[in-house]
Design a protein around this motif. Structure first.
Motif, PDB file in Angstrom:
ATOM      1  N   ASN A  27      57.307 104.202 -53.115  1.00 37.31           N
ATOM      2  CA  ASN A  27      55.855 104.065 -53.185  1.00 37.31           C
ATOM      3  C   ASN A  27      55.383 103.194 -54.347  1.00 37.31           C
ATOM      4  O   ASN A  27      54.221 102.798 -54.395  1.00 37.31           O
ATOM      5  N   GLN A  75      57.136 112.609 -41.214  1.00 34.68           N
ATOM      6  CA  GLN A  75      55.685 112.452 -41.209  1.00 34.68           C
ATOM      7  C   GLN A  75      55.116 112.565 -42.622  1.00 34.68           C
ATOM      8  O   GLN A  75      54.318 111.733 -43.054  1.00 34.68           O
ATOM      9  N   THR A  76      55.552 113.576 -43.359  1.00 29.40           N
ATOM     10  CA  THR A  76      55.089 113.765 -44.741  1.00 29.40           C
ATOM     11  C   THR A  76      55.495 112.585 -45.610  1.00 29.40           C
ATOM     12  O   THR A  76      54.706 112.093 -46.431  1.00 29.40           O
ATOM     13  N   THR A  77      56.725 112.131 -45.434  1.00 28.09           N
ATOM     14  CA  THR A  77      57.239 111.014 -46.227  1.00 28.09           C
ATOM     15  C   THR A  77      56.449 109.742 -45.977  1.00 28.09           C
ATOM     16  O   THR A  77      56.037 109.048 -46.923  1.00 28.09           O
ATOM     17  N   VAL A  78      56.190 109.439 -44.717  1.00 21.63           N
ATOM     18  CA  VAL A  78      55.428 108.230 -44.372  1.00 21.63           C
ATOM     19  C   VAL A  78      53.997 108.336 -44.900  1.00 21.63           C
ATOM     20  O   VAL A  78      53.443 107.359 -45.423  1.00 21.63           O
ATOM     21  N   GLU A  79      53.409 109.493 -44.782  1.00 14.16           N
ATOM     22  CA  GLU A  79      52.036 109.682 -45.278  1.00 14.16           C
ATOM     23  C   GLU A  79      51.957 109.436 -46.783  1.00 14.16           C
ATOM     24  O   GLU A  79      50.996 108.836 -47.275  1.00 14.16           O
ATOM     25  N   MET A  80      52.949 109.896 -47.517  1.00 17.97           N
ATOM     26  CA  MET A  80      52.968 109.681 -48.965  1.00 17.97           C
ATOM     27  C   MET A  80      53.077 108.204 -49.308  1.00 17.97           C
ATOM     28  O   MET A  80      52.411 107.714 -50.222  1.00 17.97           O
ATOM     29  N   GLN A 137      52.106 105.652 -47.369  1.00 17.74           N
ATOM     30  CA  GLN A 137      50.900 104.944 -46.964  1.00 17.74           C
ATOM     31  C   GLN A 137      49.683 105.338 -47.796  1.00 17.74           C
ATOM     32  O   GLN A 137      48.740 104.568 -47.925  1.00 17.74           O
ATOM     33  N   THR A 138      49.714 106.508 -48.388  1.00 19.57           N
ATOM     34  CA  THR A 138      48.654 106.887 -49.322  1.00 19.57           C
ATOM     35  C   THR A 138      48.740 106.020 -50.578  1.00 19.57           C
ATOM     36  O   THR A 138      47.725 105.568 -51.108  1.00 19.57           O
TER      37      THR A 138
END
Length: 199
Positions: free
Chosen positions: A159, A179-184, A186-187
């Protein structure tokens, strides 16, 4: 007179080799290939030293302003220091490992990296890569494929690559919370496009 048994060639069967000895030998040799020579970096520049490291380990490099991939260690280009800047790295089937990642420190033009079937790539490698300031600025595309030692922790560390535009993840059994990993990711970087092939 030389005894006959000395003249006879000696053949060693696979059964005579201790289990794990070959694996240990190759692991040792690959560690030697990854050793960083800081004097060489100082004398010949980071791009030349990194090129030697990558090609020695079986990876390929492409230089800024060139279309052809450099694959032959003995064919590394010569010329004025600073002329050949690494723009892309394809580390497919290479033996690059954490101890060699200091070679990436001085590279300022790397836009693409592909890590595919790299048995020594693990979370610590991705964490190290994500802390390199030059890569934080230059890296645009990253592919991580079939690297069995990579987990969510290593992917989340990416990130800090603030200019990363495209991330492709495939065949990574260590990714369990995709899903959690990708969201982190992209945040931290809303413009990042993540493509997954993890099923």
């Amino acid at each position: 007179m030389i005894p006959a048994h000395i003249l006879r060639p000696t053949f060693i069967s696979k059964k005579q080799i201790r289990p794990g000895a070959c694996r240990y030998f190759w692991g040792w040799l690959n560690a030697v290939f990854n050793k960083v020579d800081y004097e060489r970096i100082k004398d010949f520049g980071p791009d030349r030293a990194a090129s030697e490291w990558l090609l020695r380990c079986g990876a390929h490099v492409r230089y800024k302003g060139f279309e052809r991939w450099q694959q032959d260690y003995n064919g590394l280009p010569t010329g004025p220091l600073g002329k050949f800047k690494i723009q892309a790295i394809n580390a497919t089937d290479s033996c690059i490992m954490y101890r060699g990642f200091d070679h990436l420190d001085g590279l300022e033009h790397v836009e693409e990296i592909k890590l595919c079937k790299c048995i020594y790539i693990e979370d610590t490698c991705l964490e190290r890569m994500s802390k390199i300031e030059n890569l934080q600025n230059s890296l645009r595309r990253l592919e991580i494929i079939s690297c069995g030692n990579v987990t969510d922790r290593g992917i989340i560390a990416l990130n800090t690559l603030r200019n990363l535009e495209y991330l492709f993840l495939s065949d990574l059994p260590g990714i369990t919370k995709k899903q959690t990993t990708v969201e982190m990711l992209q945040t931290a970087n809303p413009s990042l496009h993540v493509e997954l092939d993890l099923d």
